[in-house]
Scaffold this motif. Sequence first.
Motif, PDB file in Angstrom:
ATOM      1  N   ASN A 170     -25.819   6.005  27.439  1.00 38.59           N
ATOM      2  CA  ASN A 170     -26.435   4.715  26.836  1.00 38.59           C
ATOM      3  C   ASN A 170     -27.797   5.445  26.483  1.00 38.59           C
ATOM      4  O   ASN A 170     -28.953   4.473  26.307  1.00 38.59           O
ATOM      5  CB  ASN A 170     -26.719   3.904  27.942  1.00 38.59           C
ATOM      6  N   ARG A 171     -28.158   6.637  26.369  1.00 41.80           N
ATOM      7  CA  ARG A 171     -29.562   7.375  25.840  1.00 41.80           C
ATOM      8  C   ARG A 171     -29.376   8.085  24.895  1.00 41.80           C
ATOM      9  O   ARG A 171     -28.431   8.613  24.382  1.00 41.80           O
ATOM     10  CB  ARG A 171     -30.216   8.041  26.928  1.00 41.80           C
ATOM     11  N   ILE A 172     -30.525   8.236  23.839  1.00 47.46           N
ATOM     12  CA  ILE A 172     -30.566   9.071  22.670  1.00 47.46           C
ATOM     13  C   ILE A 172     -31.592   9.898  22.709  1.00 47.46           C
ATOM     14  O   ILE A 172     -32.602   9.760  23.321  1.00 47.46           O
ATOM     15  CB  ILE A 172     -30.328   8.217  21.409  1.00 47.46           C
ATOM     16  N   PHE A 173     -31.493  11.058  21.973  1.00 48.26           N
ATOM     17  CA  PHE A 173     -32.777  12.290  21.969  1.00 48.26           C
ATOM     18  C   PHE A 173     -33.566  11.594  20.947  1.00 48.26           C
ATOM     19  O   PHE A 173     -33.055  11.356  19.754  1.00 48.26           O
ATOM     20  CB  PHE A 173     -32.098  13.532  21.722  1.00 48.26           C
ATOM     21  N   VAL A 174     -34.818  11.360  21.383  1.00 46.02           N
ATOM     22  CA  VAL A 174     -35.680  11.084  20.146  1.00 46.02           C
ATOM     23  C   VAL A 174     -37.147  12.065  20.340  1.00 46.02           C
ATOM     24  O   VAL A 174     -37.048  12.926  21.571  1.00 46.02           O
ATOM     25  CB  VAL A 174     -36.246   9.447  20.380  1.00 46.02           C
ATOM     26  N   LEU A 175     -37.982  11.888  19.645  1.00 44.94           N
ATOM     27  CA  LEU A 175     -39.292  12.615  19.737  1.00 44.94           C
ATOM     28  C   LEU A 175     -40.357  11.724  19.964  1.00 44.94           C
ATOM     29  O   LEU A 175     -40.563  10.870  19.242  1.00 44.94           O
ATOM     30  CB  LEU A 175     -39.725  13.537  18.566  1.00 44.94           C
ATOM     31  N   ARG A 176     -41.181  12.049  21.018  1.00 46.02           N
ATOM     32  CA  ARG A 176     -42.304  10.941  21.383  1.00 46.02           C
ATOM     33  C   ARG A 176     -43.484  11.839  21.025  1.00 46.02           C
ATOM     34  O   ARG A 176     -43.878  13.018  21.293  1.00 46.02           O
ATOM     35  CB  ARG A 176     -42.163  10.799  22.796  1.00 46.02           C
ATOM     36  N   GLU A 177     -44.471  11.156  20.103  1.00 47.61           N
ATOM     37  CA  GLU A 177     -45.725  11.733  19.863  1.00 47.61           C
ATOM     38  C   GLU A 177     -46.573  11.830  21.087  1.00 47.61           C
ATOM     39  O   GLU A 177     -46.879  10.793  21.678  1.00 47.61           O
ATOM     40  CB  GLU A 177     -46.290  10.841  18.634  1.00 47.61           C
ATOM     41  N   LYS A 178     -47.056  13.030  21.135  1.00 47.64           N
ATOM     42  CA  LYS A 178     -48.168  13.107  22.176  1.00 47.64           C
ATOM     43  C   LYS A 178     -49.253  14.019  21.390  1.00 47.64           C
ATOM     44  O   LYS A 178     -49.458  15.152  21.367  1.00 47.64           O
ATOM     45  CB  LYS A 178     -47.294  14.024  23.313  1.00 47.64           C
ATOM     46  N   GLY A 179     -50.261  13.282  20.968  1.00 45.34           N
ATOM     47  CA  GLY A 179     -51.327  13.910  20.351  1.00 45.34           C
ATOM     48  C   GLY A 179     -51.038  14.005  18.881  1.00 45.34           C
ATOM     49  O   GLY A 179     -49.980  13.467  18.694  1.00 45.34           O
ATOM     50  N   SER A 229     -35.975   2.040  11.357  1.00 48.38           N
ATOM     51  CA  SER A 229     -36.513   2.063  10.078  1.00 48.38           C
ATOM     52  C   SER A 229     -36.770   3.193   9.495  1.00 48.38           C
ATOM     53  O   SER A 229     -36.876   4.241  10.178  1.00 48.38           O
ATOM     54  CB  SER A 229     -37.885   1.232   9.940  1.00 48.38           C
ATOM     55  N   PHE A 230     -36.320   3.427   8.255  1.00 47.99           N
ATOM     56  CA  PHE A 230     -36.353   4.609   7.519  1.00 47.99           C
ATOM     57  C   PHE A 230     -37.675   4.745   6.450  1.00 47.99           C
ATOM     58  O   PHE A 230     -38.039   3.764   5.745  1.00 47.99           O
ATOM     59  CB  PHE A 230     -35.158   5.126   6.540  1.00 47.99           C
ATOM     60  N   ALA A 231     -38.721   5.504   6.962  1.00 46.31           N
ATOM     61  CA  ALA A 231     -39.830   5.256   6.106  1.00 46.31           C
ATOM     62  C   ALA A 231     -40.289   7.065   5.821  1.00 46.31           C
ATOM     63  O   ALA A 231     -40.416   7.676   6.762  1.00 46.31           O
ATOM     64  CB  ALA A 231     -41.103   4.717   6.878  1.00 46.31           C
ATOM     65  N   LEU A 282     -37.764   6.027  12.328  1.00 49.50           N
ATOM     66  CA  LEU A 282     -38.697   5.498  13.461  1.00 49.50           C
ATOM     67  C   LEU A 282     -37.817   4.570  14.050  1.00 49.50           C
ATOM     68  O   LEU A 282     -37.154   3.897  13.435  1.00 49.50           O
ATOM     69  CB  LEU A 282     -39.948   4.895  12.637  1.00 49.50           C
ATOM     70  N   ILE A 283     -37.994   4.805  15.475  1.00 53.03           N
ATOM     71  CA  ILE A 283     -37.310   3.856  16.437  1.00 53.03           C
ATOM     72  C   ILE A 283     -38.329   2.954  16.771  1.00 53.03           C
ATOM     73  O   ILE A 283     -39.181   3.572  17.930  1.00 53.03           O
ATOM     74  CB  ILE A 283     -36.442   4.679  17.391  1.00 53.03           C
ATOM     75  N   LEU A 318     -39.862   8.935  16.793  1.00 47.60           N
ATOM     76  CA  LEU A 318     -39.297   9.810  15.783  1.00 47.60           C
ATOM     77  C   LEU A 318     -37.786  10.098  16.227  1.00 47.60           C
ATOM     78  O   LEU A 318     -37.663  10.619  17.096  1.00 47.60           O
ATOM     79  CB  LEU A 318     -40.054  10.961  15.460  1.00 47.60           C
ATOM     80  N   PHE A 319     -37.022   9.730  15.211  1.00 50.31           N
ATOM     81  CA  PHE A 319     -35.492   9.984  15.353  1.00 50.31           C
ATOM     82  C   PHE A 319     -35.073  11.304  14.428  1.00 50.31           C
ATOM     83  O   PHE A 319     -35.200  11.021  13.453  1.00 50.31           O
ATOM     84  CB  PHE A 319     -34.552   8.917  15.122  1.00 50.31           C
TER      85      PHE A 319
END
Length: 120
Positions: A3-12, A30-32, A37-38, A46-47
């Motif tokens: 029930n989880r997905i791999f994403v990227l979290r902004e750190k700085g 959304s696609f931009a 973007l999730i 970021l996906f």
Amino acid sequence: MSNRIFVLREKGRGNYVPYFLEMDEIIFCSFATAKVLIHTSTEVFLFPHNVTHFEYIEGFVKTDRPFVVNWKHVKGYDEKWSQLSFNNSTDLVNVSGKHKRKIKELIIELQKILEDTPNE
């Protein structure tokens, strides 16, 4: 199935770290500018894949070319502006002409469920 997905979290600024996000937390995708973007109630992630990935997951509905929403977070539909609103978010998502009929049908189902749910 996870029930989880791999994403990227902004750190700085511009630096990302791997993060596993619970699917239930996703309000919409959304696609931009060539990235997906999730959106959650607190952050945007970021996906690293295509937004169409979500179209095949139960409970997620495409509303427009760049948007796929998690139906469990939908609060309402503004027919005049063709936009969905969400619980726990001030964001609005557009509904394109080709998806309006499907969205209206889902909104009617949602309203019936809410009417049948006893107040606690």
